[in-house]
Write an enzyme that holds these catalytic residues in place. Sequence first.
Site, PDB file in Angstrom:
ATOM      1  N   ASP A 159       0.890  -1.030   0.109  1.00  0.00           N
ATOM      2  CA  ASP A 159      -0.118   0.057   0.013  1.00  0.00           C
ATOM      3  C   ASP A 159       1.003   1.191   0.124  1.00  0.00           C
ATOM      4  O   ASP A 159       2.188   1.174   0.464  1.00  0.00           O
ATOM      5  CB  ASP A 159      -0.910   0.089   1.174  1.00  0.00           C
ATOM      6  CG  ASP A 159      -2.112   0.841   0.946  1.00  0.00           C
ATOM      7  OD1 ASP A 159      -2.252   1.832   0.064  1.00  0.00           O
ATOM      8  OD2 ASP A 159      -3.044   0.854   1.698  1.00  0.00           O
TER       9      ASP A 159
HETATM   10  C1  BGC Z   1      -4.949   3.276  -0.062  1.00  0.00           C
HETATM   11  C2  BGC Z   1      -5.221   2.322  -1.324  1.00  0.00           C
HETATM   12  C3  BGC Z   1      -4.890   2.976  -2.567  1.00  0.00           C
HETATM   13  C4  BGC Z   1      -3.455   3.677  -2.530  1.00  0.00           C
HETATM   14  C5  BGC Z   1      -3.311   4.342  -3.475  1.00  0.00           C
HETATM   15  C6  BGC Z   1      -3.657   4.360  -0.056  1.00  0.00           C
HETATM   16  O1  BGC Z   1      -3.837   5.181   0.684  1.00  0.00           O
HETATM   17  O2  BGC Z   1      -5.141   2.632   1.246  1.00  0.00           O
HETATM   18  O3  BGC Z   1      -6.179   1.439  -1.289  1.00  0.00           O
HETATM   19  O4  BGC Z   1      -4.827   2.131  -3.477  1.00  0.00           O
HETATM   20  O5  BGC Z   1      -3.559   4.672  -1.541  1.00  0.00           O
HETATM   21  O6  BGC Z   1      -4.024   5.452  -3.936  1.00  0.00           O
END
Ligand code: BGC
Length: 759
Positions: A232
Amino acid sequence: MTADKIKELVAQMTLEEKAAMCSGADFWHTEAVERLGIPASMVSDGPHGLRKQEQEGDHLGVNDSIKAVCFPAGCGTAASFNRELLTEMGETLGNECQAEGVSVILGPAVNIKRSPLCGRNFEYYSEDPLLASEMAGALIHGVQSRNVGTSIKHFLANNQETRRMSCDSRVDERTLHEIYLAAFEGAVKKEKPWTVMCSYNKINGTYAAQNHQYLTETLRGRWGFDGYVMSDWGAVNNRVEDLKAGLDLEMPGSFGVNDKMIEGAVLSGELDESILDAAVERILNIVFRYEENRDKTAVFDRDKDHETARKVAEETIVLLKNEKVLPLSEKQKVAFIGKYAKTPRYQGGGSSHINSHKVTSALEAASGVCDVIYAQGFDDAEDRTDEKLLVEAVEAAKSAEVAVIFAGLPDKFESEGYDRKHMSMPNCQNELIERIADVQPNTVVVLHNGSPVEMPWIDRVKGVVEAYLGGQAVGGAVCDILFGRVNPSAKLPETFPLKLEDNPSYLSYIGEGDAVEYREGVFVGYRYYDKKKMDVLFPFGYGLSYTTFEYSNLTVDRDRLKDTDTLRVSVDVTNTGGMAGKEVVQLYVADRESTVIRPVKELRDFAKVELAPGETKTVTFTLDKRAFAYYSVRIHDWHVETGEFDILIGRSSRDIVLSKTVTVESTVKLPFVYTTDTTLGDVKKDPRAWAIVEDMMKSLMPALESEQSESDAAKEAMSQEMADSMTEYMPLRGPISFGGHITMADVQALVDKLNALEE
Ligand code: BGC
């Protein structure tokens, strides 16, 4: 590109190039190596639309992304219980990605809805792992059929937003397998997502990104995952350890700092270069899988996809209450009250936020169709009753034959990044509903929210429609349901408790500091409410229709089976009402008697069937070992205990209409280790063991025997039940203290003999 060709390519890369390949070149792209013809590959959020950012990237939905189509969020699509529909939505998303040059869409998000408070519940599917996994699998199937990857997320046990980057989810082994891993398992095994996104949090003390047990042993070893794992955004804490654990791609990157760490670790011998090579191979495999299957003809037709979003939305709307008020007639004079009639709340905040190319409101959709007036009723900027708006709304309601109030949760009530503090709707909205109900007997509430809310006014209104967060076409879809052009067929993918305090995670949710104990164990959602026989507002799997369905002829193809066999179950469903519609047939399995503490019943399959009035269809399910099994921590695997199981067919988890009992015989004997603490009751379970113990007792304990031909007084003092339980719970070492004239050495010799039986 074949595996051999990829290996050849990796062999030509320098250490620097390989290290750089393991993190993003920028917020959304992997690194390119021009001299070797390796292109950069773009990934984008997800999960219910395309959030492709062309300018400055961010992971919180702050900066603009291209105009796209917002589909219903996960909370709603799960309510469809319709795999084909999710696949169609996936195909549409996949096509959009092809048109926009996006190789991987960041979703689906399958985390279990442990508490109604989780800020991201709107993106997630369910409190039930089978439903979550099946919905995710269906979406993955659709996206990947267009040669675009998915990233099932957030792996693992990421069920709150509070301290999401540092909290430690402390979950016991059985619960992890039965609930939290299970939400991913089916989808990963069956649909092979191209990538998996690991979460920010720790699991039992180890960051998800650093968790060899789950990233490598479980994901790749047990489940056969062959894509790449990405972090993530910002979930990497120790780049070298993470790489060793199985985390291939760090996103968005560390401006080269972690690349240097990888290089240094290889040079110093701390990191075996083959581990780095394997990660690079996995990343390149996906980069080229996309690149070689580019569909240059794909077009992102936003208006066409808007219609698909509407079709999906129609099946995500749950009819919760209907006292002969719905469907509305187009001849009725209708008052649409509440801000969300005009500006619907149709998606949540954060990384999933879509820049919708258009939004259809219910007001727009109803205008021209019927005589509709509108009153705003409340302002959701702050939770304060605006008397002027309230009075206007009451007047509008009085002047109409029916009032439909569009209420729910304001944007700031649920979003990525933080959790809800309570389960209430804003007071001003609750008050509005009460005041309208005072003057208009035909009041219907349409709710826009991503997670359960308390409904203090439930007995005062005739109709409740849960529209969830229905995407940009929500208005048209809601009107289709309200006016009966579409028969509602969605079912709740989660329990609506009467109040927050009823929720099983209530006592430990959010945790103490970073420590979050999952104390409710496997008793998440209906597994808990059923076991405690609690009243709920609306149960899991519940949802009404404008027609009626009858169930008959439940048959099983055998009454007895081994845990290695499969069981075929079929049931007839008939539409006995006057309107065509779809029904979700739910199959639960209940273990009648178990030595482990198990839920009353668990959802093991479901099917959605479409039936014309009077039509009957036969629905068939095939159950295997997993339908009867629990996760045994003794063998670290799934296990079925020999015994009787009920096969239950329900309209919801609380409306079981047919059942059949089958006997399942286990083919696996759990190993048993005898100790001096093993009770006589446990020994008795194996007649061979009991024979040995009885013999020894007789030979070594004559004193005890004679003492047992006790006096009448002793008999009076101890009931037969008491005597029996004394024996039942007596440890093997017990007789030492009770005059058996035996020694610990004797008992140990006995224990050794018993354990020899197990070998
Ligand atoms: C989120 C993810 C997301 C990623 C990219 C993170 O803050 O938890 O679900 O895909 O950002 O935007």
